[in-house]
Scaffold this motif. Structure first.
Motif, mmCIF file in Angstrom:
data_model
loop_
_atom_site.group_PDB
_atom_site.id
_atom_site.type_symbol
_atom_site.label_atom_id
_atom_site.label_comp_id
_atom_site.label_asym_id
_atom_site.label_seq_id
_atom_site.Cartn_x
_atom_site.Cartn_y
_atom_site.Cartn_z
ATOM 1 N N ILE A 83 49.704 43.484 42.187
ATOM 2 C CA ILE A 83 49.251 44.533 43.102
ATOM 3 C C ILE A 83 50.413 45.038 43.945
ATOM 4 C CG2 ILE A 83 47.832 44.986 45.147
ATOM 5 C CD1 ILE A 83 45.722 43.121 43.945
ATOM 6 N N LEU A 84 51.197 44.103 44.494
ATOM 7 C CA LEU A 84 52.331 44.497 45.328
ATOM 8 C C LEU A 84 53.437 45.147 44.498
ATOM 9 C CD1 LEU A 84 52.508 41.371 47.687
ATOM 10 C CD2 LEU A 84 51.580 43.636 48.205
ATOM 11 N N LEU A 85 53.655 44.641 43.272
ATOM 12 C CA LEU A 85 54.712 45.200 42.423
ATOM 13 C C LEU A 85 54.385 46.624 41.975
ATOM 14 C CD1 LEU A 85 55.741 42.168 40.167
ATOM 15 C CD2 LEU A 85 57.169 43.353 41.851
ATOM 16 N N MET A 86 53.103 46.904 41.751
ATOM 17 C CA MET A 86 52.725 48.256 41.329
ATOM 18 C C MET A 86 52.966 49.289 42.423
ATOM 19 S SD MET A 86 49.418 48.236 38.823
ATOM 20 C CE MET A 86 48.427 47.198 39.860
ATOM 21 N N LEU A 87 53.044 48.808 43.660
ATOM 22 C CA LEU A 87 53.321 49.728 44.756
ATOM 23 C C LEU A 87 54.790 50.147 44.799
ATOM 24 C CD1 LEU A 87 51.263 48.070 47.645
ATOM 25 C CD2 LEU A 87 50.625 50.036 46.244
ATOM 26 N N VAL A 88 55.668 49.365 44.138
ATOM 27 C CA VAL A 88 57.114 49.670 44.180
ATOM 28 C C VAL A 88 57.430 51.000 43.489
ATOM 29 C CG1 VAL A 88 59.418 48.889 43.520
ATOM 30 C CG2 VAL A 88 57.741 47.245 44.388
ATOM 31 N N ALA B 135 53.544 48.989 53.781
ATOM 32 C CA ALA B 135 52.447 48.453 52.973
ATOM 33 C C ALA B 135 52.380 46.930 53.087
ATOM 34 C CB ALA B 135 52.631 48.864 51.517
ATOM 35 N N LEU B 136 53.540 46.273 53.036
ATOM 36 C CA LEU B 136 53.575 44.807 53.101
ATOM 37 C C LEU B 136 53.068 44.306 54.446
ATOM 38 C CD1 LEU B 136 54.359 42.165 51.739
ATOM 39 C CD2 LEU B 136 56.668 42.443 52.664
ATOM 40 N N ILE B 137 53.543 44.929 55.526
ATOM 41 C CA ILE B 137 53.106 44.521 56.864
ATOM 42 C C ILE B 137 51.603 44.739 57.015
ATOM 43 C CG2 ILE B 137 53.268 45.074 59.326
ATOM 44 C CD1 ILE B 137 56.228 45.651 58.906
ATOM 45 N N LEU C 173 43.102 52.341 39.989
ATOM 46 C CA LEU C 173 42.177 51.692 39.059
ATOM 47 C C LEU C 173 42.659 50.302 38.669
ATOM 48 C CD1 LEU C 173 41.280 54.703 36.721
ATOM 49 C CD2 LEU C 173 39.787 53.601 38.390
ATOM 50 N N ALA C 174 43.974 50.153 38.489
ATOM 51 C CA ALA C 174 44.531 48.848 38.124
ATOM 52 C C ALA C 174 44.338 47.836 39.247
ATOM 53 C CB ALA C 174 46.012 48.995 37.788
ATOM 54 N N ILE C 175 44.528 48.262 40.499
ATOM 55 C CA ILE C 175 44.317 47.371 41.641
ATOM 56 C C ILE C 175 42.864 46.909 41.695
ATOM 57 C CG2 ILE C 175 44.255 47.261 44.174
ATOM 58 C CD1 ILE C 175 46.733 49.039 44.205
ATOM 59 N N LYS C 176 41.934 47.849 41.454
ATOM 60 C CA LYS C 176 40.508 47.491 41.453
ATOM 61 C C LYS C 176 40.198 46.473 40.359
ATOM 62 C CE LYS C 176 37.225 50.377 40.071
ATOM 63 N NZ LYS C 176 36.230 51.492 40.068
ATOM 64 N N GLU C 177 40.748 46.687 39.161
ATOM 65 C CA GLU C 177 40.503 45.759 38.058
ATOM 66 C C GLU C 177 41.127 44.397 38.326
ATOM 67 O OE1 GLU C 177 38.650 46.252 35.322
ATOM 68 O OE2 GLU C 177 38.092 48.217 36.080
ATOM 69 N N LEU C 178 42.290 44.374 38.974
ATOM 70 C CA LEU C 178 42.937 43.096 39.313
ATOM 71 C C LEU C 178 42.101 42.307 40.313
ATOM 72 C CD1 LEU C 178 46.636 44.300 39.543
ATOM 73 C CD2 LEU C 178 45.802 42.518 37.999
#
Length: 400
Positions: free
Chosen positions: A288-293, A250-252, A355-360
């Protein structure tokens, strides 16, 4: 556990397939695919705009203004064949001789005097790629309708301003309270989770298959079980390897897409997107990146448990297909109209993160909701990780 983690990471890095899935796909192949799709779509739109359509018109003498507008339109060319009926036009369209046929009624002008509508017919194939042709013909018809309206109002002694007011008694002025970031973020924010979340799952799937079913197939799992390492430490070492691979993919991908967007912006006009992305703060990007963890933790636990259960590499791959379908369903839910981040949707796995990513990205997020999502997602990831450890300890699963 750390020694197991190091050992598994070294083995994955030696595997060319892993480097292909984790590095090559995000850095090169995905951007090339998206770029190719964009190029093909732009070319298709350009060809559609430039394509000249063969048309036939019957009754042009009843609406000369309309006929002239169609005749000199860049997208239309008059057929040399004359058609006298609707059925003839239908057959010509079906056989591809004609793109569109227009049948003008003889009462094109007289009907308005009698307070009636004139019935015109447009023959075309609405199921083909030429379905947009109706809009062009309809626009020309609207222009002719305005001419008829103006003639009728003039005969009644109604001025142009009065006729406009009669036809549109209410004028609506749109005042949009959303800023540029919110407008673009509504569209872009739905696309980014659709790209990132499947990549988190894909980044976990291949390493998990190799660390579970692959070990069984190679016969190296029994050797690992004989080492002076507890099964909990063994499965956690494998789990964190899968988790690292998932997050790295995801990071790359994020870094790669950012790089290619910056390159593309030098050649195409992407100022709006770059302006919106520039307004996203460090806090929002970090969230956004932290929510992917924790989401990667959920996926890693699931795919590792499936891999441990599978007898062979191929069997594990067969199980990953249904899992991918199940993971896509919450994403589809998140993209539905009027779907917003609420107390209820914050409890739905995957949907809540999307949904959180979209709102961010829109800049309209409620940070208390983000905290709630973190708690719910971490809790689910912990439960699934505990299940994965318990699953690994069962002899009936390991040696089925």
């Amino acid at each position: 556990m750390f020694e197991v983690f190091k050992k598994e990471v070294k083995e994955l890095l030696r595997d060319k397939k892993t480097l292909l899935f984790v590095v090559a796909l995000p850095v090169l192949i995905f951007p090339i695919l998206f770029g190719l799709m964009g190029f093909l779509m732009s070319q298709a739109n350009l060809e559609a705009e430039q394509k000249v359509h063969i048309y036939a018109i019957t009754g042009s003498q009843y609406a000369p203004e309309f006929s002239e507008k169609i005749k000199f339109h860049k997208s239309f060319k008059l057929s040399k064949i004359k058609y006298e009926s609707i059925e003839e036009m239908k057959n010509a369209v079906r056989t591809g001789v004609l793109d569109v046929g227009i049948f003008i009624s003889s009462d094109a002008r007289a009907s308005l005097t009698q307070g009636l509508q004139s019935n015109w017919k447009v023959v075309f194939n609405d199921a083909s790629a030429l379905s947009f042709i109706y809009k062009r013909v309809n626009d020309a018809m609207k222009s002719f309708s305005e001419i008829l309206q103006a003639e009728k109002f003039e005969s009644l002694g109604v001025s142009k301003e009065q006729s406009i007011a009669l036809l549109n008694p209410i004028k609506i002025e749109k005042i949009d309270t959303a800023d540029k970031r919110e407008n673009i973020g509504e569209k872009l924010g739905a696309f980014i989770p659709y790209l990132l979340i499947p990549l988190v799952l894909a980044g976990a799937s291949y390493p998990a298959i190799d660390l579970g079913a692959g070990e069984k197939e190679r016969g190296t799992l029994e050797t690992l079980l004989l080492t002076p390492v507890t099964r909990t430490e063994l499965v956690l070492g494998k789990f964190f390897t899968v988790l690292a691979s998932s997050l790295m993919t995801a990071l790359i991908t994020v870094v790669s897409m950012g790089f290619w967007v910056s390159i593309a912006s030098n050649f195409v006009d992407a100022k709006i997107i770059t302006d919106v992305m520039g307004t996203i703060g460090v806090l929002d990007l970090s969230l956004i990146l932290l929510m992917l963890v924790p989401l990667a933790g959920i996926f890693s636990s699931l795919v590792l448990a499936i891999s441990i259960y599978a007898r062979t590499f191929k069997e594990a791959q067969n199980y990953m297909g249904p899992l991918s379908m199940v993971a896509f369903m919450p994403l589809v839910v998140a993209m539905m109209p009027n779907m917003e981040l609420t107390m209820n949707t914050a409890m739905i796995p995957i949907t809540n993160v999307a949904l959180a990513i979209k709102e961010l990205i829109k800049g309209t997020v409620d940070y208390s909701m983000v905290a709630m999502i973190f708690v719910a997602t971490f809790a689910l990831a912990g439960i699934l990780m505990g299940f994965c450890v318990h699953w690994f300890k069962k002899e009936s699963v390991l040696f089925r």
